[in-house]
Design a protein around this motif. Sequence first.
Motif, short mmCIF file in Angstrom:
data_model
loop_
_atom_site.label_atom_id
_atom_site.label_comp_id
_atom_site.label_asym_id
_atom_site.label_seq_id
_atom_site.Cartn_x
_atom_site.Cartn_y
_atom_site.Cartn_z
N PHE A 53 -1.02 6.46 11.37
CA PHE A 53 -0.15 6.41 12.55
C PHE A 53 0.40 5.01 12.81
N SER A 54 0.23 4.13 11.86
CA SER A 54 0.70 2.76 12.01
C SER A 54 1.95 2.55 11.17
N PRO A 55 3.10 2.25 11.80
CA PRO A 55 4.30 2.00 11.00
C PRO A 55 4.09 0.88 9.98
N LEU A 56 3.43 -0.18 10.38
CA LEU A 56 3.16 -1.28 9.45
C LEU A 56 2.22 -0.82 8.34
N GLY A 57 1.20 -0.04 8.68
CA GLY A 57 0.28 0.48 7.68
C GLY A 57 0.97 1.40 6.69
N LEU A 58 1.85 2.25 7.17
CA LEU A 58 2.60 3.15 6.29
C LEU A 58 3.55 2.37 5.38
N LEU A 59 4.24 1.40 5.95
CA LEU A 59 5.13 0.57 5.13
C LEU A 59 4.34 -0.14 4.04
N ALA A 60 3.19 -0.67 4.39
CA ALA A 60 2.36 -1.40 3.42
C ALA A 60 1.83 -0.48 2.33
N THR A 61 1.27 0.68 2.72
CA THR A 61 0.60 1.54 1.75
C THR A 61 1.55 2.39 0.92
N ARG A 62 2.68 2.76 1.50
CA ARG A 62 3.57 3.69 0.80
C ARG A 62 4.79 3.04 0.16
N VAL A 63 5.18 1.86 0.65
CA VAL A 63 6.41 1.25 0.14
C VAL A 63 6.13 -0.06 -0.59
N ILE A 64 5.49 -1.01 0.09
CA ILE A 64 5.38 -2.36 -0.47
C ILE A 64 4.25 -2.48 -1.50
N ALA A 65 3.03 -2.13 -1.13
CA ALA A 65 1.88 -2.32 -2.04
C ALA A 65 2.06 -1.62 -3.39
N PRO A 66 2.59 -0.38 -3.43
CA PRO A 66 2.77 0.25 -4.75
C PRO A 66 3.70 -0.54 -5.68
N ARG A 67 4.57 -1.35 -5.12
CA ARG A 67 5.50 -2.14 -5.92
C ARG A 67 4.90 -3.49 -6.34
N LEU A 68 3.70 -3.78 -5.86
CA LEU A 68 3.07 -5.07 -6.16
C LEU A 68 2.01 -4.98 -7.25
N GLY A 69 1.91 -3.84 -7.89
CA GLY A 69 0.96 -3.71 -8.99
C GLY A 69 -0.16 -2.74 -8.68
N GLU A 70 -1.18 -2.82 -9.50
CA GLU A 70 -2.32 -1.90 -9.39
C GLU A 70 -3.07 -2.11 -8.09
N PRO A 71 -3.56 -1.01 -7.50
CA PRO A 71 -4.38 -1.16 -6.30
C PRO A 71 -5.71 -1.84 -6.62
N LYS A 72 -6.23 -2.55 -5.65
CA LYS A 72 -7.54 -3.19 -5.80
C LYS A 72 -8.46 -2.60 -4.74
N PRO A 73 -9.28 -1.61 -5.12
CA PRO A 73 -10.13 -0.97 -4.11
C PRO A 73 -11.26 -1.87 -3.64
N VAL A 74 -11.43 -1.92 -2.31
CA VAL A 74 -12.53 -2.65 -1.68
C VAL A 74 -13.14 -1.72 -0.63
N PRO A 75 -14.39 -1.96 -0.24
CA PRO A 75 -15.03 -1.08 0.75
C PRO A 75 -14.25 -1.02 2.07
N GLY A 76 -14.18 0.17 2.63
CA GLY A 76 -13.43 0.39 3.87
C GLY A 76 -14.10 -0.10 5.14
N PRO A 77 -15.43 0.08 5.32
CA PRO A 77 -16.04 -0.30 6.61
C PRO A 77 -15.80 -1.74 7.04
N PRO A 78 -15.89 -2.73 6.15
CA PRO A 78 -15.60 -4.10 6.62
C PRO A 78 -14.14 -4.26 7.06
N LYS A 79 -13.22 -3.60 6.38
CA LYS A 79 -11.81 -3.68 6.75
C LYS A 79 -11.57 -3.00 8.10
N ARG A 80 -12.27 -1.91 8.36
CA ARG A 80 -12.13 -1.25 9.66
C ARG A 80 -12.66 -2.16 10.76
N PHE A 81 -13.78 -2.82 10.50
CA PHE A 81 -14.33 -3.76 11.47
C PHE A 81 -13.32 -4.88 11.73
N ALA A 82 -12.70 -5.39 10.69
CA ALA A 82 -11.69 -6.44 10.85
C ALA A 82 -10.51 -5.93 11.69
#
Length: 158
Positions: A53-82
Amino acid sequence: MFSFPNPVNEVAARVVAAGVVLLSVVTIAADLPWLTAVIAYGFLARVAAGPRFSPLGLLATRVIAPRLGEPKPVPGPPKRFAQAMGAAMSLAALVLVIVGATTAAYIVLGGLAAAAFLEAAFALCLGCKIFALGMRLGLVPEEVCAECNDIWARAGAA
């Protein structure tokens, strides 16, 4: 619907952080205090449901990040806390704007922008570091982030 991704693509997280820096700097430099509400909404949306539900999150995940190369998976809970820390800071700034303390709000937004800059530029997530400290001190139960335990165990062994 209201869940946070695990794992998170660190590339997308850094793009979101860059967006937060940009929005915060524009808010302060152009003296547009109403943008504080946009920043706060974005953090609340990302804490509640990841990028869904975040316009910035959608732009990042669906448009920009896919064009920047391979995804780098990291654990989600620390990112949610941040994201929750960002939500607290941006909500504090919004309350300050509402009560007319715009200068104080901009100081809070400046701190938020500084933390987001560290994430965007150097992959240094302050919220993640605080989350790790909370786990080490036993304030965050180990089962909240089993992947984190494995990562930190490997880092300690190196």
